[in-house]
Write a protein that holds these residues in place. Structure first.
Motif, short mmCIF file in Angstrom:
data_model
loop_
_atom_site.label_atom_id
_atom_site.label_comp_id
_atom_site.label_asym_id
_atom_site.label_seq_id
_atom_site.Cartn_x
_atom_site.Cartn_y
_atom_site.Cartn_z
N ILE A 1 15.50 -1.54 7.26
CA ILE A 1 14.51 -0.67 6.61
C ILE A 1 13.73 -1.52 5.61
CG2 ILE A 1 14.14 1.42 5.24
CD1 ILE A 1 16.99 2.30 6.29
N THR A 2 12.43 -1.65 5.82
CA THR A 2 11.62 -2.42 4.87
C THR A 2 11.18 -1.50 3.73
OG1 THR A 2 9.50 -2.02 5.97
CG2 THR A 2 10.79 -3.90 6.75
N CYS B 1 12.47 -9.67 1.39
CA CYS B 1 11.40 -10.00 2.34
C CYS B 1 10.07 -9.39 1.91
CB CYS B 1 11.76 -9.50 3.75
SG CYS B 1 10.43 -9.75 4.95
N ASN B 2 9.06 -10.23 1.83
CA ASN B 2 7.68 -9.76 1.69
C ASN B 2 7.13 -9.63 3.11
OD1 ASN B 2 4.96 -9.44 1.36
ND2 ASN B 2 4.64 -11.36 0.26
N VAL B 3 6.88 -8.41 3.56
CA VAL B 3 6.49 -8.20 4.96
C VAL B 3 5.12 -8.81 5.29
CG1 VAL B 3 7.90 -6.13 5.27
CG2 VAL B 3 5.51 -5.89 4.53
N ALA B 4 4.34 -9.13 4.26
CA ALA B 4 3.03 -9.74 4.51
C ALA B 4 3.16 -11.24 4.82
CB ALA B 4 2.13 -9.53 3.29
N ASP B 5 4.37 -11.75 4.70
CA ASP B 5 4.60 -13.18 4.93
C ASP B 5 5.36 -13.36 6.25
OD1 ASP B 5 6.02 -15.72 4.92
OD2 ASP B 5 5.40 -15.91 2.82
N ALA C 1 7.67 -0.39 4.35
CA ALA C 1 7.04 -1.02 3.18
C ALA C 1 5.54 -0.76 3.19
CB ALA C 1 7.31 -2.53 3.19
N GLY C 2 5.01 -0.39 2.04
CA GLY C 2 3.58 -0.13 1.97
C GLY C 2 3.08 -0.08 0.54
N VAL C 3 1.77 -0.25 0.39
CA VAL C 3 1.13 -0.16 -0.93
C VAL C 3 -0.10 0.75 -0.83
CG1 VAL C 3 1.93 -2.40 -1.80
CG2 VAL C 3 -0.17 -2.29 -0.44
N GLY C 4 -0.48 1.31 -1.96
CA GLY C 4 -1.57 2.30 -1.96
C GLY C 4 -2.96 1.72 -2.12
N ALA D 1 -2.90 -6.56 4.45
CA ALA D 1 -1.86 -7.58 4.64
C ALA D 1 -0.46 -6.95 4.67
CB ALA D 1 -1.94 -8.63 3.52
N VAL D 2 -0.24 -5.98 3.80
CA VAL D 2 1.10 -5.35 3.74
C VAL D 2 1.22 -4.23 4.78
CG1 VAL D 2 2.72 -4.08 2.26
CG2 VAL D 2 1.28 -5.88 1.26
N ASN D 3 0.29 -3.27 4.73
CA ASN D 3 0.45 -2.04 5.52
C ASN D 3 0.18 -2.24 7.01
OD1 ASN D 3 0.65 -1.05 2.94
ND2 ASN D 3 -0.92 0.51 3.14
N GLN D 4 -0.69 -3.17 7.33
CA GLN D 4 -1.04 -3.37 8.75
C GLN D 4 -0.39 -4.63 9.31
OE1 GLN D 4 -5.24 -3.05 9.66
NE2 GLN D 4 -5.05 -4.31 11.49
N ASN D 5 -0.69 -5.79 8.66
CA ASN D 5 -0.12 -7.03 9.19
C ASN D 5 1.40 -7.03 9.08
OD1 ASN D 5 -2.82 -7.56 9.26
ND2 ASN D 5 -2.80 -9.27 7.84
N GLY D 6 1.91 -6.51 7.97
CA GLY D 6 3.37 -6.48 7.78
C GLY D 6 4.05 -5.65 8.86
#
Ligand SMILES: NC(=O)c1ccc[n+]([C@@H]2O[C@H](COP(=O)([O-])OP(=O)(O)OC[C@H]3O[C@@H](n4cnc5c(N)ncnc54)[C@H](O)[C@@H]3O)[C@@H](O)[C@H]2O)c1
Length: 249
Positions: free
Chosen positions: A8-9, A59-63, A88-91, A110-115
Motif C-alpha cells: 500500500i503506497t 518509497c517516493n512513488v515519483a522516483d 499515494a497522492g497529493v492535492g 509526477a506523484v499521482n499519475q507517473n507514480g
C-alpha cells in the motif's frame, strides 16, 4: 486476506493508513510504504502491536528507482505479491487553470499519475510472472470522472489513473489479474483538513453537493478497497467505483 502480500503506497496517513490497518487485521502481510518515514513507521507499528504483520519500506512513488527497490525488497521478504493499492497522492494548489503554476502541475502529475504508472508496471510484471492472478486498486477521485474547478493538475492526474486502470484491466484480465479504481469524494483525512478548516461556508456548500450530506471517512474507502482486492469481487475488473455518497450519480 490471510497471508496475502499487499503493498500500500501512501500508507502513512489517511485512506492508505486505514487500508493498511484493515489489511493487517485481516491477516495480510502488509508492506506499508510512504515517502513520510514517521507516518509510515507509525502505521506499521500499529499493525504489529495489534498482532498483525507489517513492514515499513520508504518509497517516493515519483522516483522510478525507488519504486523498483520497493517491489524488489517486497519480493526479498516474501518472494511473492498478491495485491497493490496505488494510493499515494497529493492535492496541489487551488487556482484557475491560467494561473496554475507549472511547477505544481508537474509535481502533482509526477506523484499521482507517473507514480501510479511506475507501481502498476512493476506489480503487473511480478503478478504476470507468478501466474497466480492478483488484484490492483488505484485510488482516483470524483475529480477523475468529472471536472474539478481550480484543481486542473489533480483532475488531469486522476483522469489518467482511470485510463491506466481500464487499459491494464483489459490487458491483464486474461491472466486473472484484476485492476480497478476507487473514486472517493471528500474524505476526512489530513489532505482535506487544511482545506476545510476555518471555512464553514465551503464545508456546508460542498456537503450540499453530496446527497448523503456528509463527507466520507477513510475507513469507508478502505473497506471498498479491501473488497476490490479480495476474491469477494472476483469478476469485477476495470471499474471506476465511486465512493461518494451519491454525488456523481
Ligand atoms: N481525502 C480526500 O478527500 C480524497 C478524495 C479523493 C481521492 N483521494 C485520494 O486518496 C489518496 C490518499 O489521500 P488521503 O486523503 O489519505 O491523503 P493524505 O495526505 O492523508 O495521505 C497521503 C499519503 O501519501 C503520501 N505521499 C505523498 N506523496 C508521496 C510520494 N511521492 N510517494 C509516496 N507517498 C507519498 C503522504 O506522505 C501521505 O502519507 C490520494 O491519492 C488522494 O488523491 C483523497
Amino acid at each position: 486476506m490471510k497471508d496475502k502480500v499487499i503493498i500500500i503506497t501512501g500508507a502513512g496517513s489517511g485512506i492508505g493508513r486505514a487500508t493498511a490497518l484493515l489489511a493487517g487485521s485481516a491477516g495480510a502481510k502488509v508492506i506499508v510504504s510512504d515517502v513520510n518515514q514517521e507516518g509510515g513507521k507509525a502505521t506499521a507499528d500499529e499493525i504489529t502491536q495489534n498482532g498483525g504483520t507489517a513492514t515499513f519500506i520508504h518509497c517516493n512513488v515519483a522516483d522510478k528507482q525507488e519504486v523498483k527497490d520497493l517491489f524488489a525488497q517486497t519480493l526479498g521478504l516474501y518472494e511473492r505479491l498478491d495485491y497493490l493499492v496505488n494510493n499515494a497522492g497529493v492535492g496541489g494548489e487551488f487556482n484557475p487553470t491560467h494561473l496554475y503554476s507549472d511547477e505544481t502541475y508537474e509535481k502533482v502529475v509526477a506523484v499521482n499519475q507517473n507514480g501510479v504508472f511506475y507501481c502498476l508496471k512493476e506489480s503487473l510484471r511480478i503478478l504476470h510472472e507468478q501466474e497466480q492472478g492478483g488484484s490492483i486498486v488505484n485510488v482516483s477521485s470524483v475529480a477523475g470522472i468529472g471536472g474539478a474547478p481550480r484543481m486542473s493538475a489533480y483532475a488531469a492526474s486522476k483522469h489518467a489513473v482511470i485510463g491506466l486502470t481500464k487499459t491494464a484491466a483489459q490487458e491483464y484480465g486474461k491472466y486473472n489479474i484484476r485492476v480497478n479504481a476507487v473514486c472517493p469524494t471528500v474524505i476526512e483525512t489530513p489532505m482535506t483538513a487544511g482545506l476545510l478548516e476555518g471555512d464553514p461556508k465551503m464545508v456546508e456548500g460542498t456537503k450540499y453537493l453530496i446527497p448523503m450530506r456528509r463527507f466520507g471517512q477513510p475507513e469507508e474507502v478502505a473497506k471498498t478497497i479491501m473488497w476490490l482486492c479480495s476474491d469477494e469481487s472476483s469478476f469485477i475488473n476495470g471499474q471506476e467505483l465511486r465512493v461518494d455518497g451519491g454525488m456523481k450519480a
